[in-house]
Design an enzyme around this catalytic site. Sequence first.
Site, PDB file in Angstrom:
ATOM      1  N   SER A 144      35.169 -12.975  46.528  1.00  0.00           N
ATOM      2  CA  SER A 144      35.500 -14.300  45.997  1.00  0.00           C
ATOM      3  C   SER A 144      35.512 -15.329  47.117  1.00  0.00           C
ATOM      4  O   SER A 144      35.639 -14.956  48.295  1.00  0.00           O
ATOM      5  CB  SER A 144      36.903 -14.223  45.381  1.00  0.00           C
ATOM      6  OG  SER A 144      37.367 -15.500  45.003  1.00  0.00           O
ATOM      7  N   TYR A 157      46.242 -12.788  44.767  1.00  0.00           N
ATOM      8  CA  TYR A 157      44.788 -12.763  44.607  1.00  0.00           C
ATOM      9  C   TYR A 157      44.094 -12.956  45.951  1.00  0.00           C
ATOM     10  O   TYR A 157      43.162 -12.226  46.304  1.00  0.00           O
ATOM     11  CB  TYR A 157      44.367 -13.857  43.616  1.00  0.00           C
ATOM     12  CG  TYR A 157      42.908 -13.790  43.219  1.00  0.00           C
ATOM     13  CD1 TYR A 157      42.437 -12.769  42.394  1.00  0.00           C
ATOM     14  CD2 TYR A 157      41.995 -14.750  43.663  1.00  0.00           C
ATOM     15  CE1 TYR A 157      41.090 -12.708  42.014  1.00  0.00           C
ATOM     16  CE2 TYR A 157      40.660 -14.694  43.290  1.00  0.00           C
ATOM     17  CZ  TYR A 157      40.211 -13.676  42.467  1.00  0.00           C
ATOM     18  OH  TYR A 157      38.886 -13.618  42.104  1.00  0.00           O
TER      19      TYR A 157
END
Length: 262
Positions: A144, A157
Amino acid sequence: MGTGLQKKVVIVTGGTSGIGEAVTRRFIQEGAQVSIMGRSKDRLDRMSDEFGKNLLTIQGDVSKYEDNQKIVKDTVEKFGKLDVFIANAGVFDGFAKFLDVSPEAVEEAYDYLFDINVKGSFLGAKAAAEELVKTKGSIIFTVSGASFYPDGGGVWYTASKHAQIGLLRQLAFELAPDVRVNAVAPGGTLTALSVIPPLQPYVKIIDNDTKAKNIRKRNPLQIAMSSEDHVGAYVLLASDESKAITGEIISSDGGLSVRGLG
Ligand SMILES: NC(=O)c1ccc[n+]([C@@H]2O[C@H](COP(=O)([O-])OP(=O)(O)OC[C@H]3O[C@@H](n4cnc5c(N)ncnc54)[C@H](OP(=O)(O)O)[C@@H]3O)[C@@H](O)[C@H]2O)c1
């Protein structure tokens, strides 16, 4: 000339939705045979109805070794080999703010999210490695923009997506010369990426239009990315056209690294 994916056998975890679904659809169009894993039977059945014999669906949880082992075993039984393992399944923390969250929820969220995003990547790679050595295959992680920058999520995250990079680098080193290990790092993408239950009380759900506006504002190309926008990067890394590439991460994020200081 095609993309070289014809006759490749590929596993995609989280292949029932969002980025994993788009990758699955494209790989099958290119002549690959694909196995997918997810927890929801309804989603798996929908994919099965669409793709028939070129798709194997396994209901399972990436945080359990036996489920990873099962998809590898069943894939080799059905399609004869394994060329590419795409560790893509993941969950989100909804940008929950560290200071707001109770210590109990911090811990619960850590276990829940790291079990899927980090342990799931470890266990998938472990279960697939032996078969990939046989085919000189490759692993692709979905990482990501949050693997590099703050504010692509909250601490859970962001830390989990950084952890995947450590796994990628060490594995690329250890599995060479047999198996290539790379990643695609999408930027904010319009999918159903779900917020984990322990953090749901701490996050605001935003509608898709606001989400699209926010994503567009942050990347230089001003794209509110769709899952399909990332698929080309997976095609390249899965094909023999990238046989000299390992330990690399393709950012597919509208240019987050060139935002500048303004
Ligand atoms: N959307 C974004 O903005 C964005 C940006 C950068 C990176 N990513 C990454 O892209 C990947 C895919 O996310 P997405 O946005 O496409 O989300 P998504 O649409 O929610 O897809 C996630 C997939 O993972 C599966 N999954 C979740 N937990 C699982 C588990 N424990 N075991 C097996 N399968 C599981 C889901 O199916 P079930 O729920 O049925 O299990 C679903 O198929 C993730 O790694 C995410 O971190 C997303």
